[in-house]
Design an enzyme around this catalytic site. Structure first.
Site, PDB file in Angstrom:
ATOM      1  N   ARG A 144      15.325  53.989  -4.111  1.00 27.74           N
ATOM      2  CA  ARG A 144      15.875  54.249  -5.343  1.00 27.74           C
ATOM      3  C   ARG A 144      17.121  55.080  -5.579  1.00 27.74           C
ATOM      4  O   ARG A 144      18.035  54.796  -6.404  1.00 27.74           O
ATOM      5  CB  ARG A 144      15.080  55.383  -6.006  1.00 27.74           C
ATOM      6  CG  ARG A 144      14.276  55.830  -7.176  1.00 27.74           C
ATOM      7  CD  ARG A 144      12.729  56.157  -6.900  1.00 27.74           C
ATOM      8  NE  ARG A 144      12.105  55.705  -5.921  1.00 27.74           N
ATOM      9  CZ  ARG A 144      11.222  54.773  -6.027  1.00 27.74           C
ATOM     10  NH1 ARG A 144      11.130  54.023  -6.899  1.00 27.74           N
ATOM     11  NH2 ARG A 144      10.701  54.274  -4.871  1.00 27.74           N
ATOM     12  N   THR A 145      17.395  56.070  -4.948  1.00 29.56           N
ATOM     13  CA  THR A 145      18.585  57.120  -4.686  1.00 29.56           C
ATOM     14  C   THR A 145      19.626  56.079  -4.379  1.00 29.56           C
ATOM     15  O   THR A 145      20.608  55.896  -4.901  1.00 29.56           O
ATOM     16  CB  THR A 145      18.531  58.124  -3.965  1.00 29.56           C
ATOM     17  OG1 THR A 145      17.225  58.813  -4.359  1.00 29.56           O
ATOM     18  CG2 THR A 145      19.634  59.078  -4.012  1.00 29.56           C
ATOM     19  N   LYS A 203      23.687  56.405  19.073  1.00 30.62           N
ATOM     20  CA  LYS A 203      24.414  56.669  20.210  1.00 30.62           C
ATOM     21  C   LYS A 203      24.540  57.809  20.430  1.00 30.62           C
ATOM     22  O   LYS A 203      25.659  58.517  21.354  1.00 30.62           O
ATOM     23  CB  LYS A 203      25.764  55.761  20.126  1.00 30.62           C
ATOM     24  CG  LYS A 203      25.300  54.407  19.858  1.00 30.62           C
ATOM     25  CD  LYS A 203      26.818  53.478  19.521  1.00 30.62           C
ATOM     26  CE  LYS A 203      26.490  52.093  19.206  1.00 30.62           C
ATOM     27  NZ  LYS A 203      27.661  51.490  18.605  1.00 30.62           N
ATOM     28  N   ARG A 257      22.120  61.067   2.764  1.00 32.16           N
ATOM     29  CA  ARG A 257      20.834  61.640   3.085  1.00 32.16           C
ATOM     30  C   ARG A 257      20.495  61.787   4.523  1.00 32.16           C
ATOM     31  O   ARG A 257      20.780  60.912   5.501  1.00 32.16           O
ATOM     32  CB  ARG A 257      19.762  60.698   2.496  1.00 32.16           C
ATOM     33  CG  ARG A 257      18.304  61.287   2.922  1.00 32.16           C
ATOM     34  CD  ARG A 257      17.398  60.444   2.179  1.00 32.16           C
ATOM     35  NE  ARG A 257      17.397  60.718   0.791  1.00 32.16           N
ATOM     36  CZ  ARG A 257      16.512  60.333  -0.276  1.00 32.16           C
ATOM     37  NH1 ARG A 257      15.535  59.375   0.243  1.00 32.16           N
ATOM     38  NH2 ARG A 257      16.648  60.400  -1.350  1.00 32.16           N
ATOM     39  N   HIS A 275      18.246  68.387  -3.232  1.00 33.07           N
ATOM     40  CA  HIS A 275      18.365  66.867  -3.615  1.00 33.07           C
ATOM     41  C   HIS A 275      18.752  66.936  -4.906  1.00 33.07           C
ATOM     42  O   HIS A 275      18.282  66.451  -6.030  1.00 33.07           O
ATOM     43  CB  HIS A 275      17.147  66.118  -3.517  1.00 33.07           C
ATOM     44  CG  HIS A 275      17.031  64.502  -3.860  1.00 33.07           C
ATOM     45  ND1 HIS A 275      18.466  64.046  -4.110  1.00 33.07           N
ATOM     46  CD2 HIS A 275      16.105  63.656  -3.755  1.00 33.07           C
ATOM     47  CE1 HIS A 275      18.131  62.640  -4.296  1.00 33.07           C
ATOM     48  NE2 HIS A 275      16.858  62.362  -3.888  1.00 33.07           N
TER      49      HIS A 275
END
Lengths: 307, 307, 307
Positions: A52-53, A81, A102, A130
């Protein structure tokens, strides 16, 4: 601070939020195609998967005329890595004009913002913040209810790990007359730091484990998902005991005001019964769909392309 | 029903398919750049990985002037948190104008279509349907052979799990004079439900385990991959015994008509020897490349942008 | 050969490289938006994850006005079903105008180029070649130092598995007066084949395990990541012993020339201390950012859209 970065709900004022909501309203009526140049690119860098985001930011950018580059699962690439998020963002910031990031670790977005050439949107850092979701929630409340001021809002479910509700509770505190009900089982109660921040902001709140007793009073019932992935180690078995606590059903709706709103950041698992979907008070899908104009507002404001 | 949704080969008529093929022919000669507005977005939501289907839809949309948002591996994101495909599609349908969805469970696309705000293309639901692939196959036969009517088509390989051949067999039944040879080892024979549907449609078919005996008669040899991932539990060891059954080689071609067509939905593993690639009858890559104009036709028809 | 394909540093001449760098310089001053038609699409097909290479090619294409289709993790899709890279590329080449491919097996890109309808850029095949990175490195040296000719370059770290340094060493050999120092622990020394190629090209080089002794002489210190994922089987334990060997710190810089350059293809893990970032000689982020104009130059040259 917003509009340079959007790392925390502490980054914007009530005035800035209201201006942003006006802009989102405007974009919904007048689609902002062409507001971005074609070579303005939004980058999405997700160390935790999101539909969604990520998609709403990407659709927002495309529908403004810009481009998108994306790392939908950054854990599979450089992070494996051993690259830090600060290095990854710094490199990516040479390829695009704004980065939505995120990451599972608290503070990652702020760390990224220190080295980035371009504005950073924190789309979730661990269980902390958020802010663009909080803005989306507030925008939805204003759009559906007319105003945010004076709202009685029940935050229901996982108030311990739910970054969405932490950001939302603190953002609500910017408006006067707000009353917040924190409804959760003891094991998922709101962290002390969040309670102290609410107190410091002078917002009235009450903690309870009983949803029924407050249903007649509330304007907004904001349900959240019990996040299974946050139960780790010895707490893992507790997930099963709490997951059906506070399930919203047709029965729940009967006790609520006729013009109350039922919201949820989605995805839902079992917290809201399917029968609730058809009730006009169930606005969680409209809430998700508001993501495009609201995030267009964020992009436009941060890139100084508001008109 | 098509053009509102494309969930099944039962969703379109022969007339609709022929119109679609005319449109794809037209788009190949006159590239449809600009037929979509820049803010028209095609979304791809894949719970099973795909290269060909996903990329050909995305290239199709971009080459019409539209945008693309994509979840190339939806199992890594909200599905892992327990979200239903119906909820995921409903949310995504607020961000884009058409959704192409692939999901391992039969009926998922239909479920998605019930809650979506926008048209849905089923790009594969379990072992049942893959209608845009069937249309691509039929389009390729018409383009290469001139017409579909009267074709003698051998479907070869995995007729048990292969959704591609199920969809294709039922779609072929729309044209008159079709004869279908179902060529598979007993363990991978066509499901009874598909056979009954062919009977109900009045299409002539014959089941056999022996490819050689029909080679001189067929116009189209449609080979399929033995799908290792569908062999589960106690059937798993059977994969090794059947995988080289019905391998197409230069020897196979010698017994075929000079103007026959060798097709394959790809990816192939060992079903078609590399030596076959250079034969003019080997058209499986052209078949794949037809994906762009054919899917442009599908997008244009479903979004009512055919001219 | 470049500009038909870019598979190896052996594919381009010094003249072609210098022309490309001129073009990249030009694009940096005059952004090439519109140089690609909107229906010209760059495809990225990565069997090994990458952030930098993939995103810089994608940003490059978008900022020229073209489109992008991408398989960021090809191992999750058709490769898992057993498809060869040659087949995957051949199909994809019908959907786009240029393909950037990374694959873990040496020779994959050349194999892909044999069947592709469109030009191929090798973005890394196993531990052999990564020519667009070598071009990026050379471009950065020219941009920062004025010219490549006569540079004394130390390649430091993993010279055994590092495809980046193999490509760079061979490409440097195109310019006169180059001296290369190969600085690595014995276990990670340069492969004989690379040494022989340097000899054949007549380039002066010297192998050493001691960085300190050459620091005052070099113009470019090119550090590389010790690639943990290349240590397999019985060699795995050796990773821990070598990983901190040849770490670049503030102390290292003190012994270097005032106008020397510190480069790294990134991602770095511990090879360069954070304190080095603020030194004006640390140009590894600028090096990464040069990826967009340099890759725009590559795309424009290969698609014959240089003006």
């Amino acid at each position: 601070m917003f509009p340079n970065n959007l790392l925390s709900v502490a980054d914007f004022s009530r005035k800035q939020a209201e201006d942003l909501f006006d802009l989102a309203d405007h974009f919904e009526k007048h689609p902002p195609m062409g507001l971005l140049d074609r070579d303005q690119i939004v980058g999405t860098l997700f160390y935790e998967a999101s539909t969604r985001t990520r998609l709403s930011f990407e659709a927002a950018a495309l529908k403004m005329g810009g481009g998108v580059i994306s790392v939908p699962d950054a854990n599979d690439s450089s992070a494996k890595k051993g690259e830090t998020v600060a290095d990854a963002v710094r490199v990516m910031s040479g390829y695009c004009d704004l980065i939505v990031v995120r990451h599972p670790i608290v503070g990652s977005a702020a760390e990224a913002a220190r080295t980035s050439l371009v504005p950073i949107v924190n789309a979730g850092d661990g269980d902390r913040e958020h802010p663009s979701q909080a803005l989306l929630d507030l925008y939805t409340i204003r759009k559906e209810r007319g105003e945010i001021e004076g709202a009685q809002v029940a935050l229901v479910g996982d108030l311990r790990f739910g970054r969405t509700v932490h950001s939302l509770a603190l953002a609500l505190a910017l408006w006067p007359g707000i009353k917040i009900y924190l409804v959760a089982p003891a094991i998922l109660a709101t962290p002390t730091a969040v309670l102290e921040a609410l107190q410091a902001a002078g917002v009235e709140y009450r903690q309870t484990e009983c949803l029924e007793e407050i249903l007649p009073d509330i304007d907004v019932l904001y349900a959240t998902r019990i996040q299974k992935e946050r139960f780790k180690g010895e707490e893992e078995p507790l997930y099963e005991t709490v997951k059906d606590f506070l399930r919203i059903t047709g029965q729940t709706l009967k006790a609520m005001k006729k013009d109350a709103l039922v919201m949820h950041p989605l995805p839902r698992v079992g917290e809201i019964a399917l029968e609730v979907d058809d009730d006009p008070r169930a606005i969680y899908f409209r809430q998700a769909w508001n993501g495009v104009p609201l995030r267009q507002g964020i992009i436009a404001t941060m890139l100084n392309r508001t008109s």
